[in-house]
Design an enzyme around this catalytic site. Structure first.
Site, PDB file in Angstrom:
ATOM      1  N   CYS A   1       0.793  -1.233   0.000  1.00  0.00           N
ATOM      2  CA  CYS A   1       0.000   0.000   0.000  1.00  0.00           C
ATOM      3  C   CYS A   1       0.821   1.276   0.000  1.00  0.00           C
ATOM      4  O   CYS A   1       0.723   2.094  -0.908  1.00  0.00           O
ATOM      5  CB  CYS A   1      -0.938   0.001   1.209  1.00  0.00           C
ATOM      6  SG  CYS A   1      -2.224  -1.261   1.146  1.00  0.00           S
ATOM      7  N   ILE A   2       1.621   1.482   1.031  1.00  0.00           N
ATOM      8  CA  ILE A   2       2.223   2.792   1.257  1.00  0.00           C
ATOM      9  C   ILE A   2       3.209   3.192   0.160  1.00  0.00           C
ATOM     10  O   ILE A   2       3.261   4.365  -0.214  1.00  0.00           O
ATOM     11  CB  ILE A   2       2.858   2.848   2.655  1.00  0.00           C
ATOM     12  CG1 ILE A   2       1.777   2.604   3.710  1.00  0.00           C
ATOM     13  CG2 ILE A   2       3.502   4.207   2.912  1.00  0.00           C
ATOM     14  CD1 ILE A   2       2.295   2.556   5.117  1.00  0.00           C
TER      15      ILE A   2
END
Length: 442
Positions: free
Chosen positions: A277-278
């Site tokens: 995600c990040i």
């Protein structure tokens, strides 16, 4: 009236748990989600085109470390969890939850090929009475712009015949305190009926649903969560580089700042961002912002800072070796940790792979030790890396390498042994707080 009857029937099936739930993509998000629904009393049909995963699940084997085989056995033996690689069966579930990857291209633009392929398959079997929910993280507007048009091509009308929503995943691998069944779930439908049904479905398995006004708001909420983390991690990574020439230990600074009981949230620096995600999600919003004539300068700068951290680590290693009369080329380097975070077996987008790639390109001889990852998997972003297996961590292994680089602070690693036996330690995670003659912080 027919649309209301269809929605009412699906609502009753959700309420009495007779609805069949389909989960597409049985990875780190989809598999725990499927088990959560099965454990709540729903019948679940899991889909994955990776036949090795299907074979493992059919044999009762879990390929995700924090999901034990006993959970699989309980769901399968109870007849509540079936798996298949046949997307032709997508017409069977009453609710279809899409949990497929959404990576970025080499140009840092959204790659929705997995979502597009899944939606194409769903469209071929879509029938009246089905609810489709996208969980994969993406830019605001994806559910309406990409899914709605494709699913309506066969004449079925959203909100009347079938239903469509977005509910972002919040999976945190290895975090038992915040497992799927304990997390609030944001839900946004493309219309009221769709939102109501999605809210009812998730409300049956999670402690709280957070209803928002649209799928786009739900999509934006997920991006905002991850951008918040990415920006703050970039900030402390930059502070690390600023404080280092001043002789100030950033980890000591952050520990001190964290004693303030308000107005400060502690983030810690590292060798770069990892996880699915990040490192990826901020670029989805930056790309979408450009379509509206906006420039996400703050977000893109944070991405640049975080993306530069592996090179910073390699640079600190190079300097430390040169101070000891050695060059990086030809040096034997041991990476400690391959997973993207501590105590999990999840290697997705781990900065360890970028560090490994850079070290190899400079002629270093590289090995790794990770108690959770016995062999290095083939990675999309680094397809040409050599096949490696985790080496045993022993005094002779440590003594036989010119340097070790702390990448992932697994609790299972004997950090005292490393401190005593390593010739040189490059610590990217603040594992060692006190100065040592063989320690360099990066």
């Amino acid at each position: 009236m027919a649309g209301a009857l269809i929605a009412d029937r699906l609502a009753r099936e959700i309420d009495d748990r007779s609805a069949l739930v389909g989960v597409v993509g049985l990875g780190y998000v989809g598999l725990p989600l499927a088990l959560t629904f099965a454990e709540a009393g729903f019948r679940v049909l899991g889909f994955d085109t990776d036949k090795a995963k299907i074979e493992a699940l059919e044999e009762g084997r879990s390929y995700i470390g924090h999901l034990g085989p006993e959970r699989l056995a309980a769901c399968r033996d109870g007849g509540r969890f079936e798996v298949t690689s046949s997307l032709a069966r997508l017409g069977e579930p009453d609710a279809i939850l899409i949990c497929v990857p959404t990576p970025i291209t080499d140009d840092r633009e959204p790659d929705l090929s997995f979502v597009e392929a899944t939606v194409e398959a769903i469209a071929e079997t879509l029938r009246a009475g089905q609810l489709v929910v996208l969980e994969s993280t993406t830019y605001p507007g994806t559910t309406e712009e990409l899914l709605l048009g494709k699913l309506s091509e066969n004449g079925l009308e959203c909100g009347r015949d079938y239903f469509l929503a977005f509910s972002p995943e919040r999976e945190n691998p290895g975090d038992s305190e915040h497992s799927t069944d304990k997390m609030p779930k944001v839900v946004g439908g493309v219309d009221d009926e769709s939102g109501d049904l999605a809210e009812a479905l998730y409300g049956a398995v999670v402690p709280r649903t957070v209803r928002v006004s649209s799928a786009a708001v739900a999509e934006a909420a997920k991006l905002t969560e991850n951008i918040f983390r990415a920006v703050n991690i970039a900030l402390v990574n930059e502070l690390k580089m600023i404080y280092e020439p001043m002789g100030i230990d950033v980890w000591e600074v952050l520990d001190a700042a964290a004693t303030k009981p308000f107005g400060f949230m502690k983030f810690t620096p590292g060798p770069g961002l990892g996880g699915h995600c990040i490192p990826v999600d901020p670029f989805y919003l930056a790309w979408k912002a450009r379509q509206y004539g906006e420039e996400a300068r703050f977000i893109e700068l944070a991405g640049e800072v975080n993306a530069a951290m592996p090179a910073y680590v390699v640079g600190k290693l190079r300097e430390a070796l040169q101070e000891r009369g050695m060059e990086l080329s030809g040096s034997r380097v041991l990476l400690l940790g391959l997973a993207y975070k501590a105590d999990v077996d999840d290697p997705r987008e781990s900065p360890a792979f970028e560090i490994l790639d850079q070290l190899l390109s400079e002629g270093a001889v590289v090995a790794y030790h990770d108690p959770h990852i016995p062999s290095a998997p083939r990675m999309r972003s680094w397809p040409d890396l050599p096949e490696l297996a985790s080496v045993e961590l022993t005094p002779s292994t440590l003594a036989g390498h010119h340097a070790v680089v702390v990448v992932t602070p697994h609790q299972a690693i004997d950090w005292h042994l490393v401190a005593e036996e390593a010739q040189l330690i490059v610590d990217t995670r603040g594992v060692y707080r006190k100065p040592r003659s063989n320690l360099v912080k990066a």
